[in-house]
Design an enzyme around this catalytic site. Structure first.
Site, PDB file in Angstrom:
ATOM      1  N   ARG A 279      50.192  96.854  37.558  1.00 58.45           N
ATOM      2  CA  ARG A 279      50.134  95.548  38.228  1.00 58.45           C
ATOM      3  C   ARG A 279      49.519  95.741  39.616  1.00 58.45           C
ATOM      4  O   ARG A 279      50.044  96.503  40.433  1.00 58.45           O
ATOM      5  CB  ARG A 279      51.551  94.959  38.353  1.00 58.45           C
ATOM      6  CG  ARG A 279      51.578  93.679  39.140  1.00 58.45           C
ATOM      7  CD  ARG A 279      52.955  93.007  39.193  1.00 58.45           C
ATOM      8  NE  ARG A 279      52.847  91.802  39.985  1.00 58.45           N
ATOM      9  CZ  ARG A 279      53.585  91.516  41.051  1.00 58.45           C
ATOM     10  NH1 ARG A 279      54.558  92.309  41.450  1.00 58.45           N
ATOM     11  NH2 ARG A 279      53.371  90.399  41.722  1.00 58.45           N
TER      12      ARG A 279
ATOM     13  N   GLU B 105      55.853  85.726  44.584  1.00 56.10           N
ATOM     14  CA  GLU B 105      56.917  85.349  45.520  1.00 56.10           C
ATOM     15  C   GLU B 105      56.552  84.202  46.462  1.00 56.10           C
ATOM     16  O   GLU B 105      56.462  84.386  47.687  1.00 56.10           O
ATOM     17  CB  GLU B 105      57.350  86.569  46.342  1.00 56.10           C
ATOM     18  CG  GLU B 105      57.845  87.725  45.500  1.00 56.10           C
ATOM     19  CD  GLU B 105      58.504  88.840  46.321  1.00 56.10           C
ATOM     20  OE1 GLU B 105      58.452  88.783  47.556  1.00 56.10           O
ATOM     21  OE2 GLU B 105      59.083  89.755  45.717  1.00 56.10           O
TER      22      GLU B 105
ATOM     23  N   ASN C 222      60.916  89.532  40.639  1.00 55.31           N
ATOM     24  CA  ASN C 222      61.070  90.691  41.514  1.00 55.31           C
ATOM     25  C   ASN C 222      62.516  90.706  41.982  1.00 55.31           C
ATOM     26  O   ASN C 222      63.011  89.695  42.488  1.00 55.31           O
ATOM     27  CB  ASN C 222      60.156  90.589  42.730  1.00 55.31           C
ATOM     28  CG  ASN C 222      58.686  90.656  42.351  1.00 55.31           C
ATOM     29  OD1 ASN C 222      58.340  90.958  41.210  1.00 55.31           O
ATOM     30  ND2 ASN C 222      57.817  90.379  43.308  1.00 55.31           N
TER      31      ASN C 222
ATOM     32  N   TYR D 250      65.549  93.216  43.957  1.00 52.21           N
ATOM     33  CA  TYR D 250      65.876  94.455  44.662  1.00 52.21           C
ATOM     34  C   TYR D 250      67.356  94.574  44.959  1.00 52.21           C
ATOM     35  O   TYR D 250      67.902  95.651  45.049  1.00 52.21           O
ATOM     36  CB  TYR D 250      65.099  94.511  45.984  1.00 52.21           C
ATOM     37  CG  TYR D 250      63.619  94.717  45.775  1.00 52.21           C
ATOM     38  CD1 TYR D 250      63.082  95.991  45.709  1.00 52.21           C
ATOM     39  CD2 TYR D 250      62.759  93.634  45.602  1.00 52.21           C
ATOM     40  CE1 TYR D 250      61.730  96.195  45.503  1.00 52.21           C
ATOM     41  CE2 TYR D 250      61.402  93.826  45.388  1.00 52.21           C
ATOM     42  CZ  TYR D 250      60.898  95.110  45.331  1.00 52.21           C
ATOM     43  OH  TYR D 250      59.558  95.306  45.109  1.00 52.21           O
TER      44      TYR D 250
HETATM   45  C1  FCB Z   1      58.455  92.277  47.706  1.00 51.04           C
HETATM   46  C2  FCB Z   1      56.945  92.210  47.770  1.00 51.04           C
HETATM   47  C3  FCB Z   1      56.257  93.538  47.723  1.00 51.04           C
HETATM   48  C4  FCB Z   1      57.037  94.617  48.464  1.00 51.04           C
HETATM   49  C5  FCB Z   1      58.497  94.607  48.078  1.00 51.04           C
HETATM   50  C6  FCB Z   1      59.313  95.680  48.757  1.00 51.04           C
HETATM   51  O1  FCB Z   1      58.980  91.163  48.349  1.00 51.04           O
HETATM   52  O2  FCB Z   1      56.420  91.416  46.734  1.00 51.04           O
HETATM   53  O3  FCB Z   1      54.956  93.368  48.200  1.00 51.04           O
HETATM   54  O4  FCB Z   1      56.815  94.540  49.806  1.00 51.04           O
HETATM   55  O5  FCB Z   1      59.046  93.354  48.326  1.00 51.04           O
END
Ligand code: FCB
Length: 455
Positions: free
Chosen positions: A76, A165, A292, A294
């Protein structure tokens, strides 16, 4: 315990143009909002910019070889709008297209599936000067750009992400002002939110019209499972509102054709007059949702909170990266909730990864065992969600290599490949990349503890 994924599950690694390419003023590329933002003193830690980044613009061949050697089936990356249409609209720059031709053809020759994003935040500065995403025109310009790129590449590329995002663009860019273009205004953020949705819908239609074969198209949202810090009514309400701000303000219009009422009533968003007329365009059907993820978000009521009356808390007793809490359960909870609340046939995790301190040992190895532990925990959580019926079709690690982490510059390393910024940007395979490579080969793993035993 053994974790095995369904046959055909797609494994990949992710990057984004401004974060890795460099070559900021080469072959006709115009400045993007991130060039302007990063070059304005005080915006980015240590004054870092993406001028050189990982120099992928010149080293893409080496990077393709790395992906191939690691046996990663999909990659990607994002197209840089200011390389392809430097004026934002109008004239196409053949040299910009040629760079991505070399990249895409190189990937295909290496047997790697390209999985591009059209917009990962590098808006041509000329368009920002005309109002950026607060202007309705930008949505149409984005669709025009999307159609041009798809017309050129869709003979070879079938999986596409429109926007990465939109929350970050509108909220960090136009509400909190900590990302480009650095605006702090709720009305601007409201308009940007709506125009990003509209731009996505218009782009999907332009892409389908320009496509040379049937495409799989989706948008990527940054979603987080939200929890209240306590059972108190105030904290519960704070969590409810934060979920609207973080997740539903994006999920609901795209997938249900509505804005949550509370966005206007309780959070003060104001959408452009007549916005309802855009809903059919915004809900143009797509083929998958990119996510996405985290961390999770734990919030509590806070009368002095900004921009809303709550704040984030960091629960004690958990592990933290250099960015956020490590919360694999949050990914599981998020996926189950998405299946419960939204009509989704296919989900890709388009980013997941972590920034932990790592460095090169004397034997030239990067022993990033905490990253391996994080990836294993998150992938296991995702697997559990698949077992419980969530249609996750693929997983992309963020990131293939260390890169420019936006307003934190080069201080955070998310890569599974180390970039030696001091030594000619040498690429060094981290232990996590070897672990990921093995996981792909086996389409899973046996769970073990990497905290205790470095890979
Ligand atoms: C996301 C972004 C990516 C990267 C990660 C850690 O928000 O899409 O570009 O910076 O975080």
């Amino acid at each position: 315990m053994e974790i095995r994924f369904p046959p055909g599950f797609l494994w990949g690694a992710a990057t984004a143009s401004y974060q890795i390419e460099g070559g900021w003023n080469e072959e006709g590329r115009s400045p993007s909002v991130w060039d302007t933002f990063s070059k304005t003193p005080g915006n980015v830690l240590h004054g870092d910019t993406g001028d050189v980044a990982a120099d992928h613009y010149h080293r893409y061949k080496e990077d393709i070889a790395l992906i191939k050697d690691l046996g990663i089936p999909a990659y990607r990356f994002s197209f840089a709008w200011p390389r392809i249409i430097p004026g934002g609209i109008g004239q196409v720059n053949p040299k910009g297209l040629a760079f991505y031709d070399r990249l895409v053809d190189g990937l295909l020759e290496a047997g790697i599936q390209p999985f591009p994003t059209l917009y990962h935040w590098d808006l041509p500065q000329v368009l920002e000067d005309a109002g950026g995403w607060t202007s309705r025109q930008t949505a149409q310009y984005f669709a025009d750009y999307a159609g041009i790129v798809v017309e050129h590449f869709s003979d070879r590329v079938t999986n596409w992400i429109t926007i990465n995002e939109p929350w970050v663009v509108s909220m960090l860019g136009y509400l909190m002002g900590v990302f480009a273009p650095g605006v702090k205004d709720l009305k601007a953020a409201s308009y940007a939110t709506h125009h990003l949705h509209l731009g996505h819908g218009l782009a999907v239609q332009a892409m389908r019209a320009a496509a040379r074969q049937p495409l799989q198209i989706g948008v990527t949202l940054n979603l987080s499972f939200v929890e209240a810090a306590s059972k108190s009514a105030d904290d519960q309400k704070a969590a409810y509102l934060h979920d609207i701000f973080q997740n539903r303000l994006f999920l609901d219009p795209l997938l249900k054709g509505t804005y949550p009422q509370e966005a206007e009533k309780d959070l003060g968003f104001t959408f452009p007059a007549g916005y309802e007329k855009d809903i059919p365009m915004i809900t143009t059907p797509t083929d998958f949702l990119g996510i996405n993820n985290y961390s999770r978000n734990v919030v509590k009521y806070d009368a002095s909170g900004w921009p809303f009356h709550y704040s984030h808390t960091n629960p004690t007793g958990n592990s933290y990266s250099e960015m956020w809490e490590m919360a694999p359960q949050g990914l599981y909870d998020l996926l189950i909730r998405l299946k419960r609340d939204y009509p989704l046939n296919a989900i890709y995790i388009t980013e997941n990864g972590t920034a932990v301190p790592d460095g090169v040992d004397a034997d030239n190895r990067v022993r990033d065992s905490r990253r391996i532990q994080y990836l294993q925990d998150y992938i296991a959580a995702m697997h559990q969600a698949i077992q419980n019926g969530v249609p996750v079709k693929g997983y992309f690690v963020w990131s293939l290599m260390d890169n420019f982490e936006w307003n934190l510059g080069y201080s955070r390393r998310f890569g599974i490949v180390y970039i030696d910024y001091e030594n000619d940007l040498k690429r060094i395979i981290k232990d996590s990349a070897r672990w990921f490579s093995q996981t792909i080969k086996e389409n899973g793993f046996k769970i073990k503890s990497y905290y205790a035993e470095p890979f």
